[in-house]
Design a protein around this motif. Sequence first.
Motif, PDB file in Angstrom:
ATOM      1  N   GLU A 126       0.752  -1.231  -0.094  1.00 35.72           N
ATOM      2  CA  GLU A 126       0.000   0.060  -0.011  1.00 35.72           C
ATOM      3  C   GLU A 126       0.966   1.308  -0.181  1.00 35.72           C
ATOM      4  O   GLU A 126       0.667   2.277  -0.765  1.00 35.72           O
ATOM      5  N   LEU A 127       2.067   1.387   0.625  1.00 36.13           N
ATOM      6  CA  LEU A 127       2.801   2.350   0.791  1.00 36.13           C
ATOM      7  C   LEU A 127       3.518   2.678  -0.534  1.00 36.13           C
ATOM      8  O   LEU A 127       3.721   3.747  -0.772  1.00 36.13           O
ATOM      9  N   VAL A 128       4.083   1.540  -0.997  1.00 35.37           N
ATOM     10  CA  VAL A 128       4.929   1.760  -2.092  1.00 35.37           C
ATOM     11  C   VAL A 128       3.987   1.905  -3.677  1.00 35.37           C
ATOM     12  O   VAL A 128       4.589   2.325  -4.774  1.00 35.37           O
ATOM     13  N   ARG A 129       2.881   1.649  -3.418  1.00 37.74           N
ATOM     14  CA  ARG A 129       1.854   1.337  -4.688  1.00 37.74           C
ATOM     15  C   ARG A 129       1.378   2.958  -5.137  1.00 37.74           C
ATOM     16  O   ARG A 129       1.040   3.312  -6.064  1.00 37.74           O
ATOM     17  N   ASP A 130       1.331   3.600  -3.816  1.00 36.48           N
ATOM     18  CA  ASP A 130       0.964   5.297  -4.310  1.00 36.48           C
ATOM     19  C   ASP A 130       2.072   6.034  -4.684  1.00 36.48           C
ATOM     20  O   ASP A 130       3.128   5.985  -4.282  1.00 36.48           O
ATOM     21  N   PRO A 131       1.673   6.600  -5.866  1.00 30.12           N
ATOM     22  CA  PRO A 131       2.760   7.224  -6.623  1.00 30.12           C
ATOM     23  C   PRO A 131       3.261   8.556  -5.715  1.00 30.12           C
ATOM     24  O   PRO A 131       4.416   9.047  -6.012  1.00 30.12           O
ATOM     25  N   LEU A 132       2.055   9.029  -5.193  1.00 30.42           N
ATOM     26  CA  LEU A 132       2.777  10.101  -4.403  1.00 30.42           C
ATOM     27  C   LEU A 132       3.850  10.015  -3.265  1.00 30.42           C
ATOM     28  O   LEU A 132       4.597  10.694  -2.856  1.00 30.42           O
ATOM     29  N   SER A 133       4.033   8.668  -2.799  1.00 33.20           N
ATOM     30  CA  SER A 133       5.173   8.135  -1.677  1.00 33.20           C
ATOM     31  C   SER A 133       6.149   8.373  -2.672  1.00 33.20           C
ATOM     32  O   SER A 133       7.432   8.701  -1.890  1.00 33.20           O
ATOM     33  N   TYR A 134       6.360   8.157  -3.843  1.00 34.33           N
ATOM     34  CA  TYR A 134       7.755   8.406  -4.604  1.00 34.33           C
ATOM     35  C   TYR A 134       7.853   9.942  -4.747  1.00 34.33           C
ATOM     36  O   TYR A 134       9.240  10.108  -4.659  1.00 34.33           O
ATOM     37  N   ILE A 135       6.969  10.921  -4.995  1.00 34.69           N
ATOM     38  CA  ILE A 135       7.290  12.223  -4.809  1.00 34.69           C
ATOM     39  C   ILE A 135       7.574  12.727  -3.605  1.00 34.69           C
ATOM     40  O   ILE A 135       8.761  13.448  -3.556  1.00 34.69           O
ATOM     41  N   PHE A 136       7.020  12.435  -2.701  1.00 36.35           N
ATOM     42  CA  PHE A 136       7.266  13.013  -1.424  1.00 36.35           C
ATOM     43  C   PHE A 136       8.338  12.376  -0.644  1.00 36.35           C
ATOM     44  O   PHE A 136       9.226  13.064   0.050  1.00 36.35           O
ATOM     45  N   CYS A 137       8.241  11.062  -0.438  1.00 36.59           N
ATOM     46  CA  CYS A 137       9.162  10.315   0.094  1.00 36.59           C
ATOM     47  C   CYS A 137      10.542  10.402  -0.458  1.00 36.59           C
ATOM     48  O   CYS A 137      11.538  10.069   0.364  1.00 36.59           O
ATOM     49  N   LEU A 138      10.695  10.523  -1.487  1.00 35.07           N
ATOM     50  CA  LEU A 138      12.021  10.109  -2.460  1.00 35.07           C
ATOM     51  C   LEU A 138      12.280  11.127  -3.294  1.00 35.07           C
ATOM     52  O   LEU A 138      13.357  11.821  -3.066  1.00 35.07           O
ATOM     53  N   GLY A 139      11.372  11.787  -4.073  1.00 35.21           N
ATOM     54  CA  GLY A 139      11.630  12.941  -5.096  1.00 35.21           C
ATOM     55  C   GLY A 139      12.096  14.355  -4.525  1.00 35.21           C
ATOM     56  O   GLY A 139      13.130  14.773  -4.697  1.00 35.21           O
ATOM     57  N   PHE A 140      11.112  14.586  -3.380  1.00 32.45           N
ATOM     58  CA  PHE A 140      11.233  15.891  -2.744  1.00 32.45           C
ATOM     59  C   PHE A 140      12.372  15.982  -2.067  1.00 32.45           C
ATOM     60  O   PHE A 140      13.201  17.197  -2.209  1.00 32.45           O
ATOM     61  N   PRO A 141      12.813  15.102  -1.173  1.00 34.83           N
ATOM     62  CA  PRO A 141      14.128  15.259  -0.359  1.00 34.83           C
ATOM     63  C   PRO A 141      15.222  15.290  -1.357  1.00 34.83           C
ATOM     64  O   PRO A 141      16.371  16.087  -1.169  1.00 34.83           O
TER      65      PRO A 141
END
Length: 254
Positions: A14-29
């Motif tokens: 559920e956590l890794v399926r949401d594309p927003l998690s890649y944007i905020f948890c990985l991309g933004f930092p």
Amino acid sequence: MSKTIAFSGRNFKELVRDPLSYIFCLGFPLVMLVVMTLVNDSIPKETNMTIFRIDNLAGGIAVFGLTFVMLFVCLTVAKDRSGAFLMRLYSTPMKSGNFIAGYILPSLLLSLLQTVIAFAASLVISAITGIELNIGGLLLSVVVLIPTMIMLISLGLLFGTLFNEKAAPGLCSVVISLASFLGGIWFDVDATGGILADICNVLPFVHSVKAARLACALDFENILPHLLISSAYALGFTVLSIAVFRGKMKADLG
């Protein structure tokens, strides 16, 4: 144990399926790492301002990124509660410990992966800028940040348990803002002094950032007080979130 593993696997998906998690948890930092490095290059050397230099920036950005894991934990728990998913699972032989571990373990794995990726990017930037980063220090920093990971995950579990999926993210945004503005990521708390510094030092975030930076520098002499404070907050919020989750579970079943 098999129930916990199965539930953890579902939550990790559920956590890794949401594309927003890649944007905020990985991309933004990672974007902030690059942007703040460019800012550092534009600061005149005569100012002796090193807060955005990669050896100081890496630990701060790692803590900043972890706050978004809290947000996604909160959303997962709140959605499970509002969608009656947890109510259906309550009828199974799963205990409250299975649910709590099922939320915490995959989130901790995601936090570790996120931190490792952020530090790997920091190593690349250090090679480009010529500012040395110690790999051993970065590995130590990952370990030192585990209490902060647990603290933020517990806050996500707490907010997701207490509030619905509309209200919970707003509270997480407050914590993200506090961590960002009062965590000493973008300014030197010690140099600021006064009431602002006192407020920062009461909150856990500045201690998490300082512990990460000191670990990167392999400064063992000064790291322990900040690590103890971060660990105390992690323990307190973990106990609170577990108690609240179990209380809500009993209320739902009652």
